[in-house]
Design an enzyme around this catalytic site. Structure first.
Site, PDB file in Angstrom:
ATOM      1  CE  LYS A  76     -30.462 -10.823  67.843  1.00  0.00           C
ATOM      2  NZ  LYS A  76     -30.557 -12.112  67.081  1.00  0.00           N
TER       3      LYS A  76
ATOM      4  CE  LYS B  65     -19.087  -6.115  62.795  1.00  0.00           C
ATOM      5  NZ  LYS B  65     -19.105  -6.997  63.754  1.00  0.00           N
TER       6      LYS B  65
ATOM      7  CE  LYS C 207     -27.999  -9.529  58.604  1.00  0.00           C
ATOM      8  NZ  LYS C 207     -27.962 -11.136  58.460  1.00  0.00           N
TER       9      LYS C 207
END
Ligand code: TRP
Length: 350
Positions: A137, A217, A220
């Site tokens: 991140k 996978k 979103k």
């Protein structure tokens, strides 16, 4: 009702490890949090939400929406508010029952931030820097201190409620391990205070893959045509399934290597209908992709519509939704304060 039946079917498809062996009914505690960041899709539903719904019948459960964690991505304030409340409504719509579960918003229980700070003071910097999620991140969002300290806040979320198990996906296992380490460290420094919880791995029978790229996978962040959101309207669902990537050839068979697209659609079908994959293979033996896809779309519309109706009606009455969350926060505060009292005393806060 339909929603409940479906949930029960799906439960048996999960591998609920460890939970079964150690279960004096209703006594053990399970704790988990979810981040309010954007659409919840059918992969999240099959992987996480349904497990929470099952757990509430066997454990004393604390589930919360981690708005403080969401801040590490600096969301738009209006959006954060909206997503927090929407997520609460969606969880209830999917079957979380506020009478059984303590459902609340993380920032409504100040002890989370307080204990998070205290845990920071016993956490070596290196432990935080080596976390995989931090490394990933921080590349995207830049190195914010909040991102670095994300796991200590998560450890606080957990340890406050003295849980036996923490149901999380694979990507969060490292954080729960750190939580255990911190609990041990605190206990040995200041005396037995925290329980060391176990991970309960959320595991779907089949991973739900992206509709436009069935080799990865469902996600979103991968674009609208990659996933079906729980709140997608019927026509959107139909369109997304229609345009989902299929494979060459015309057979409807499960083979993730040769036919990742059709295999993914088959496992979604199976998860939502409760029928086995082999049963579906024979049902669609001489049928075309088009027919199979249109049946799948109708199945999803049928299964998701009761959830969507409940969701909409909950959001129509935000006042009563807030009442539920306030009651949850009140109950959570009570438990958290009990732990905090002991913590403050042990570490020398007056
Ligand atoms: N970090 C978790 C995630 O991204 C969310 C979370 C925050 C959580 N606090 C928690 C999960 C406590 C379990 C327990 O999925």
């Amino acid at each position: 009702m339909r929603c409940l039946r479906m949930e029960r079917n799906l439960f048996f498809r999960y591998n609920i490890k460890m939970a079964k062996e150690t279960l004096p009914v209703g006594r053990q505690v399970a704790v988990s949090g979810v981040q309010p960041s954007g659409d919840i899709h059918i992969g999240n539903y099959l992987g996480a939400i349904k497990q929470f719904v099952e757990l509430q019948n066997k454990y004393k459960t604390f589930f919360f929406i981690v708005d403080l964690h969401a801040l590490t991505e600096n969301p738009d304030p209006k959006k954060l508010r909206e997503q927090t409340i929407n997520l609460a409504a969606l969880y209830i719509a999917c079957g979380l029952n506020p009478k059984k579960t303590t459902l609340f918003i993380q920032s409504h229980v100040p002890a989370h931030a307080e204990l998070g700070w205290i845990l920071n003071t016993i956490t070596p910097l290196g432990e935080l820097q080596r976390m995989t999620q931090f490394k990933d991140k921080s590349e995207k969002h830049g190195v914010l201190a909040g991102l670095l300290n994300y796991p200590t806040l998560m450890a606080a979320d957990i340890l406050l409620y003295q849980p036996d198990i923490v149901p999380v996906g694979e990507d969060q296992v490292q954080h729960v391990e750190l939580t255990r380490t911190l609990a041990r460290k605190f206990n040995s420094k200041y005396g037995e205070t925290f329980k060391e919880p176990k991970v309960l791995l959320q595991k779907e029978v089949a991973r739900v893959m992206g509709l436009d790229d069935p080799t990865k996978k469902m996600s979103k962040s991968a674009g609208l045509n990659n996933y079906i959101a729980l709140t997608d309207a019927p026509d959107v669902i139909r369109k997304k399934i229609k345009t989902a990537v299929t494979d060459s050839g015309s057979e409807i068979i499960y083979n993730t290597e040769a036919k990742p697209g059709i295999s993914n659609l088959l496992s979604i079908y199976s998860a939502f209908s409760g029928e086995t994959i082999s049963k579906l293979e024979s049902k669609y033996k001489d049928k075309k992709y088009g027919e199979f896809k249109s049946d799948l779309a109708e199945l999803l519309v049928q299964k998701l519509s009761p959830i969507q109706e409940k969701y909409k009606s909950l959001l129509k009455n935000k006042k009563s939704l807030m009442k539920i969350l306030d009651a949850g926060a009140k109950a959570a505060n009570k438990v958290a304060e009990k732990t905090m009292k002991e913590v403050r005393e042990k570490i020398g806060l007056i």
